[in-house]
Write a protein that holds these residues in place. Structure first.
Motif, PDB file in Angstrom:
ATOM      1  N   MET A  24      -7.687  -8.201  -4.780  1.00 41.56           N
ATOM      2  CA  MET A  24      -8.424  -7.095  -4.156  1.00 41.56           C
ATOM      3  C   MET A  24      -9.352  -7.612  -3.060  1.00 41.56           C
ATOM      4  O   MET A  24      -9.456  -7.011  -1.975  1.00 41.56           O
ATOM      5  CB  MET A  24      -9.224  -6.349  -5.220  1.00 41.56           C
ATOM      6  N   ILE A  51     -12.075   2.674   6.497  1.00 38.94           N
ATOM      7  CA  ILE A  51     -12.706   1.942   5.394  1.00 38.94           C
ATOM      8  C   ILE A  51     -14.223   1.973   5.515  1.00 38.94           C
ATOM      9  O   ILE A  51     -14.924   1.664   4.543  1.00 38.94           O
ATOM     10  CB  ILE A  51     -12.222   0.481   5.348  1.00 38.94           C
ATOM     11  N   TRP A  64      -7.970   0.433   2.091  1.00 39.55           N
ATOM     12  CA  TRP A  64      -8.753   0.529   0.855  1.00 39.55           C
ATOM     13  C   TRP A  64      -9.867   1.575   0.954  1.00 39.55           C
ATOM     14  O   TRP A  64     -10.900   1.489   0.284  1.00 39.55           O
ATOM     15  CB  TRP A  64      -9.325  -0.833   0.466  1.00 39.55           C
ATOM     16  N   LEU A  75       0.826  -1.210   0.000  1.00 37.42           N
ATOM     17  CA  LEU A  75       0.000   0.000   0.000  1.00 37.42           C
ATOM     18  C   LEU A  75       0.859   1.260   0.000  1.00 37.42           C
ATOM     19  O   LEU A  75       0.532   2.248  -0.669  1.00 37.42           O
ATOM     20  CB  LEU A  75      -0.936  -0.008   1.214  1.00 37.42           C
ATOM     21  N   LEU A  78      -2.206  -0.224  -4.337  1.00 44.35           N
ATOM     22  CA  LEU A  78      -3.659  -0.265  -4.490  1.00 44.35           C
ATOM     23  C   LEU A  78      -4.084   0.361  -5.809  1.00 44.35           C
ATOM     24  O   LEU A  78      -4.889  -0.216  -6.558  1.00 44.35           O
ATOM     25  CB  LEU A  78      -4.332   0.452  -3.315  1.00 44.35           C
ATOM     26  N   LEU A 137     -10.902   3.701  -2.475  1.00 46.39           N
ATOM     27  CA  LEU A 137     -11.565   3.141  -3.655  1.00 46.39           C
ATOM     28  C   LEU A 137     -12.664   4.105  -4.112  1.00 46.39           C
ATOM     29  O   LEU A 137     -13.508   4.527  -3.324  1.00 46.39           O
ATOM     30  CB  LEU A 137     -12.164   1.770  -3.337  1.00 46.39           C
ATOM     31  N   MET A 158      -9.162  -6.623   0.943  1.00 47.81           N
ATOM     32  CA  MET A 158     -10.286  -6.019   1.644  1.00 47.81           C
ATOM     33  C   MET A 158     -10.691  -6.790   2.905  1.00 47.81           C
ATOM     34  O   MET A 158     -11.605  -6.375   3.613  1.00 47.81           O
ATOM     35  CB  MET A 158     -11.481  -5.885   0.692  1.00 47.81           C
TER      36      MET A 158
END
Length: 764
Positions: free
Chosen positions: A171, A242, A181, A144, A149, A184, A175
């Motif tokens: 992915m 997240i 993440w 990351l 990502l 996104l 997650m």
């Protein structure tokens, strides 16, 4: 630690020495592991189990004369599992073959670079490795930090086929972490939606894509993580969290692809069980989170249009694989919540267009004209059997559910206008109040199926008739009208006829999971009044008429929710205490390949944060101390997608205590077995509980911990909830009956104040 190449005969130990005649001292008893280096050289290595992994790497690099920093290297086994301080002893003890490889951080940097320069790299091989390594925290953080990502998102947006499948799986695995993440974008979500909308997408592409959307739906800022007993979590608004997506964010992108939801529903009939399971899990997550969103009606309307209930009922009838049982029961639980939401949503034709349209459709089917009475008031809805012209008040107790059921009834009854005219031709006191009867049937069915608004459903079996609530309602309403006519009922007999219908509902809907539909139709359409009345009279001898009154029904519903929460907390407390289980063998394994586990016993305990199941495998039971010091291994609760029951058998020749499961000569599934299944890793654990009580504690407790769990597995838990509800109800009623208090069948609210110039008096 000492090492030697496979061609060498000299072995040294940091604590032991050779005795001169070729034999080794006591240190030579340390197990030997084979370590393969990057250039193919295999060395035999004795590793001191008291060392840390960092110390092991330093000594190994020193003995192999590797000039690079030891921090650039790590050890993995043949399955590419990383050797850590937690599992080092286990690897040494089991003499596992090891590989000297790049350290996770170094591997992550190289992987990010390969994705960035994918035009000149073997991208498929890189992604295949990435989907495995991304689960490791050291790898993930470095990946990351090096913009991995964004590179992975670019790959997903520009590839197809198996390469896309590997990228999506990577992915999906990323997650599983609770960080990393949060960036996104909506464009990425739309990309995944389009992938799923395509009927040309491969199954191995659809599975991880479905899991990704499910994870995004569950990343709801109002529900950050599993809600457990005693949890005090609050909505997460911290930067980088997240928990910033949820139903509304995903639904916005779903609406841009008109065929998306239809494609997902169609995949419930997929021959690939895993695909059907993933699709069902996505629908369950959408349902569960939509009901807490302002736009729930729009989503539910689209789902109902696609006949998702019929698709699930078809799965019930064709169901032969246990993997889908939990998903189907979760769907039932979500429909219970949906039904309760509709029942408690007020009808308002003045402001809600769909409500006004429903009333227009009902009136149109009646083919009547409104009348004006002597006082100049319109006489319209009372012709259909309402008590007043205030339709909002008439649906006060059954809400939108009652309105939808009445509309379905009048539209599905071709002779509805004739039925209404026939009732209007009778003396007023002899007319069956059809609209009122419809609402009463909604109440009776809601009570039968325990539509009390609980977060979980206590049904442990399939309920195909419940999923066709409106069709059952229409049958029962016709039965109500027939019983009214055959019994010669008058206005004051409404409660008596309702009691007949209540009795018939219990008979017609018995053993719902195995009865065919035509038998239900026969019970409602063909059963004679005298037979129903005789049976009901016998039931009244055993029942108290008090229990059928509306206030008592409402009290039971309140006590039901309290009882369920009490049992839920008890189950989770059992997980926190821990228990011993037998390590079992999947029943699908051929008996000739089944072997006795080297450590047949497992102790498991839930941590106080309710995020991990910590465990230890052992050859014998031993007293486990409080805390987690004796439990070196763990299972992440978030990885558990289903708790399947009756899936595994006791290992052969395992000695058990008298109180435990008796030995079995064949690999037959034990009724006390259960498996913790992951959507993409298979079974995380196959276990057999020592008795029925602990089986119920753990299967239901684990279901209650799952973020998308909504049902209980055991009749024991369902029975506890029901028993506590009935005991609580009787205690409450004793307080009233002991004081000879008259409980009315219902309460009529007076007219509202004409202005705001009033106050509530203090009653002493």
């Amino acid at each position: 630690m000492s090492t030697t190449a496979s061609s060498s005969t000299a072995v040294r130990s940091p604590t032991g020495t050779s005795n001169g005649n070729g034999t080794q001292s006591k240190s030579a008893l340390v197990p030997t592991n084979n370590v393969t280096t990057g250039d193919g050289l295999t060395v035999r290595t004795r590793i001191d189990p008291t060392l840390t992994v960092d110390d092991v790497m330093k000594q190994l690099c020193l003995n192999l004369k590797i000039k690079e920093s030891p921090s650039n290297f790590a050890l993995r086994d043949d399955l590419d599992e990383l050797v850590t301080n937690d599992n080092l002893r286990k690897k040494i003890r089991n003499k596992v073959n090891l590989k000297l490889v790049n350290a996770p951080a170094r591997e992550a940097r190289e992987t990010a670079d390969k994705l960035r320069n994918r035009g000149t790299r073997d991208i498929r091989l890189t992604l295949f490795s990435l989907q495995k390594f991304i689960r490791e925290e050291a790898f993930a953080r470095e990946f990351l930090d090096h913009n991995g990502l964004n590179e992975l998102v670019d790959v997903i947006s520009s590839t197809s086929g198996n390469t896309l499948a590997y990228a999506l799986t990577a992915m999906q695995n990323l997650m599983e972490l609770d960080y990393g993440w949060a960036t996104l974008s909506d464009d990425f979500i739309l990309t995944v939606v389009k992938i799923l909308s395509s009927s040309q997408s491969l199954i191995n592409v659809c599975r991880p894509a479905t899991a990704i959307l499910k994870k995004l739906v569950e990343a709801d800022p109002s529900v950050p993580g599993p809600q457990a007993a005693g949890s005090s979590r609050t909505p997460s608004t911290q930067p980088g969290s997240i928990y910033r997506y949820g139903f509304q964010v995903v639904f916005e992108q779903m609406r841009k692809e008109s065929g998306f939801l239809e494609t997902v529903v169609n995949r419930l009939g997929s021959a690939d069980t895993a695909m059907a399971q993933h699709s069902m899990m996505l629908i369950n997550s959408l349902l569960a989170h939509a009901l807490d969103d302002d736009r729930w009606e729009e989503f539910i309307s689209e789902l109902e249009r696609l006949n998702v209930r019929r698709a699930v009922v078809r799965l019930m009838s064709l169901h032969t694989i246990e993997d889908l049982t939990s998903c189907i029961l979760d769907f039932q639980a979500n429909i219970v919540r949906l039904t309760y939401r509709k029942k408690t949503s007020y009808v308002d034709p003045e402001f809600v267009e769909s409500h006004a349209a429903a009333f227009d459709a009902i009136w149109k089917c009646s083919k009547l004209e409104p009348d004006i009475n002597e006082d100049g008031e319109e006489f319209k809805w009372r012709k259909l059997g309402f008590e007043t012209e205030d339709v909002i008040q008439e649906f006060n107790h059954v809400g939108v559910l009652g309105l939808e059921c009445l509309r379905k009834f009048v539209e599905s009854e071709p002779d509805f206008s004739k039925i209404i005219l026939e009732q209007l031709s009778r003396p007023e006191e002899r007319r069956c109040p059809i609209a009122r009867a419809s609402n009463e049937v909604v109440e009776l069915l809601s009570e039968h199926w325990a539509i009390f608004g609980s977060e979980y459903s206590t049904s442990t079996t399939f309920q195909p008739f419940f999923l066709d609530f409106q069709k059952v309602h229409s049958l029962a309403t016709r039965f109500f009208i027939r019983m009214w006519s055959e019994s010669g009922a008058a206005n004051g007999d409404f409660t008596r006829v309702a009691a007949l219908v209540h009795s018939q509902v219990k008979v017609a809907l018995r053993r719902e999971n195995v009865r065919p539909w035509h038998e239900v139709e026969h019970d409602f359409l063909e059963c004679e009044y005298r037979a129903v009345r005789d049976r009901q009279m016998k039931e009244l001898e055993l029942e108290d008429d008090l229990l059928s009154k509306v206030p008592v029904r409402n009290l039971r519903a309140k006590l039901y929710k309290e009882s369920f929460e009490f049992v839920r907390q008890q189950r989770i407390q059992c997980l926190l205490q821990g228990a011993w289980f037998v390590n079992a063998i999947p029943a699908s394994s051929p008996r000739e390949t089944a072997r006795r586990p080297s450590r047949p016993w497992r102790f498991m305990r839930l941590d106080s944060g309710q995020k991990y199941l910590h465990y230890v495998d052992s050859a014998v039971k031993f007293p486990v101390r409080a805390g987690l010091e004796d439990l070196p291994d763990r299972i992440d609760i978030s990885l558990i997608s289903e708790i399947a029951t009756g899936t595994c058998a006791p290992p052969p020749n395992v000695l058990r205590e008298q109180s435990d499961i008796p030995p079995s000569s064949t690999l037959m599934p034990s009724p006390l077995s259960f498996s913790l299944l992951s959507a993409h890793e298979g079974s995380l654990a196959d276990l057999i509980a020592p008795d029925q009580s602990r089986w119920a504690d753990w299967t239901d407790g684990l279901n209650m911990l799952r973020r998308d769990g909504g049902h209980v597995s055991s009749k024991e838990t369902a029975g506890f909830v029901q028993t506590l509800t009935e005991i609580g109800l009787k205690i409450k009623l004793l307080d009233l009956s002991g004081e000879m208090v008259e409980i009315p069948s219902g309460l009529v609210a007076g007219p509202p104040p004409t202005n705001n110039d009033y106050f509530f008096s203090d009653l002493m």
